[in-house]
Design a protein around this motif. Structure first.
Motif, mmCIF file in Angstrom:
data_model
loop_
_atom_site.group_PDB
_atom_site.id
_atom_site.type_symbol
_atom_site.label_atom_id
_atom_site.label_comp_id
_atom_site.label_asym_id
_atom_site.label_seq_id
_atom_site.Cartn_x
_atom_site.Cartn_y
_atom_site.Cartn_z
ATOM 1 N N SER A 12 0.860 -1.122 -0.087
ATOM 2 C CA SER A 12 -0.009 0.084 -0.034
ATOM 3 C C SER A 12 0.946 1.331 0.087
ATOM 4 O O SER A 12 1.876 1.349 0.613
ATOM 5 C CB SER A 12 -0.818 0.200 1.150
ATOM 6 O OG SER A 12 -1.948 -1.163 1.053
ATOM 7 N N SER A 34 -3.944 5.193 -0.877
ATOM 8 C CA SER A 34 -4.616 4.719 0.204
ATOM 9 C C SER A 34 -4.727 5.626 1.385
ATOM 10 O O SER A 34 -5.602 5.231 2.540
ATOM 11 C CB SER A 34 -4.364 3.153 0.819
ATOM 12 O OG SER A 34 -4.200 2.455 -0.332
ATOM 13 N N SER A 55 -6.467 1.408 3.369
ATOM 14 C CA SER A 55 -5.939 -0.302 3.062
ATOM 15 C C SER A 55 -6.293 -1.298 4.170
ATOM 16 O O SER A 55 -6.191 -2.245 4.141
ATOM 17 C CB SER A 55 -4.673 -0.273 2.629
ATOM 18 O OG SER A 55 -3.708 0.182 3.785
ATOM 19 N N ASP A 62 4.716 -1.044 3.141
ATOM 20 C CA ASP A 62 3.611 -0.112 2.965
ATOM 21 C C ASP A 62 4.268 1.217 3.282
ATOM 22 O O ASP A 62 5.588 1.373 4.114
ATOM 23 C CB ASP A 62 2.536 -0.398 3.876
ATOM 24 C CG ASP A 62 1.582 -1.487 3.656
ATOM 25 O OD1 ASP A 62 2.074 -1.944 2.399
ATOM 26 O OD2 ASP A 62 0.784 -1.804 4.478
#
Length: 270
Positions: A12, A34, A55, A62
């Motif tokens: 993400s 996100s 997310s 991430d």
């Protein structure tokens, strides 16, 4: 070909930036991936900014960036929509950066909800704050090691949390770092370690009147176990630890209300 192992995981990414002008009106908004930012309709004296990660949590690899700029003389209260969760990371750590700025004479309250760290999670977070002359800042961070009610116990962890506050000239006026790893957790029940605590909270209030607030803040904390407050050089800090995140939040709320003139983010009340 369907039996071949995956060479990489889906990650993400997200960036959200909000800028508020001198009247508190929105002057800039950027959202990507996100990371989202909302400005709910409120009836209080301060506009509220709510950041969220769509997310559903964080895992290794991430990358998120959140930013809020408050113009001189303005004010804002910012929070996260819900508790952020860092899940088991099969590869690397998640990275989160938070950038906050308040212009001359501005007010900025940063009151995110808890960060829950699950076993085998990895998170590297850095919060950078810049304050203009006479600005007032309140920042709170709460870390939860697993969910006590679910019988979870975190044994393996890679958590780094750095928070730095600077004045407009770039001079560091407050800095702190929390580093929790598997070695730290191995001695978590010792008095010199976490003393069995699974929830840790750190609050800092930086303002011209910070020193004058220490007496009322200590009175507001009362005899709440695991809480202590101190003040010096234009800063007031509260450190708290316990075994239940709700109990700890409830113990801190009277002091937070005192420092924010009786205001809390709406998302704390839903």
């Amino acid at each position: 070909m369907f039996d071949a192992p995956f060479s990489s995981y889906q990650r993400s990414r997200g960036r959200a930036r909000v800028a508020l002008g001198a009247t508190g009106a929105l002057t800039g908004l950027f959202q990507q991936g996100s990371a989202k930012a909302m400005l709910p309709r409120t009836h209080g004296p301060l506009p509220e900014v709510v950041f969220l990660n769509t997310s559903g949590g964080l895992t290794g690899g991430d990358r998120f960036q959140f930013s809020l700029d408050v113009a001189a003389g303005a004010g804002a209260m910012a929070a996260t929509q819900t508790a952020e969760r860092a899940y088991a990371s099969p590869d690397g750590v998640a990275e989160v950066s938070v950038s906050l700025s308040a212009g001359e004479g501005a007010t900025l309250f940063w009151l995110p909800q808890e960060t829950i760290l699950f076993d085998r999670s990895g998170l590297d977070r850095r919060t950078e704050v810049t304050l203009g002359e006479g600005a007032r800042y309140l920042g709170l961070e709460t870390v939860v090691l697993g969910r006590e009610a679910m019988g979870e116990r975190v044994e393996t962890l890679d958590f780094q949390d750095v928070r730095v506050v600077r004045d407009a000239a770039g001079r560091v006026i407050h800095a702190e770092q929390i580093a929790l790893g598997s070695g730290t957790l191995a001695g978590r029940d010792r008095a010199a370690g976490l003393a069995g605590a699974s929830v840790l909270a750190s609050l800092v209030y930086i303002a011209p009147d910070a020193g004058d607030r220490i007496g009322p803040v200590r009175a507001a904390l009362g005899d709440a176990p695991g809480c202590a407050a101190s003040a010096w050089d234009g800063r007031l800090t509260i450190r708290a630890m316990g075994r239940d995140s709700w109990d700890l939040r409830r113990a801190l709320i009277p002091a937070i209300r005192l420092l924010t003139n009786d205001h809390l983010p709406r998302v704390w009340q839903t």
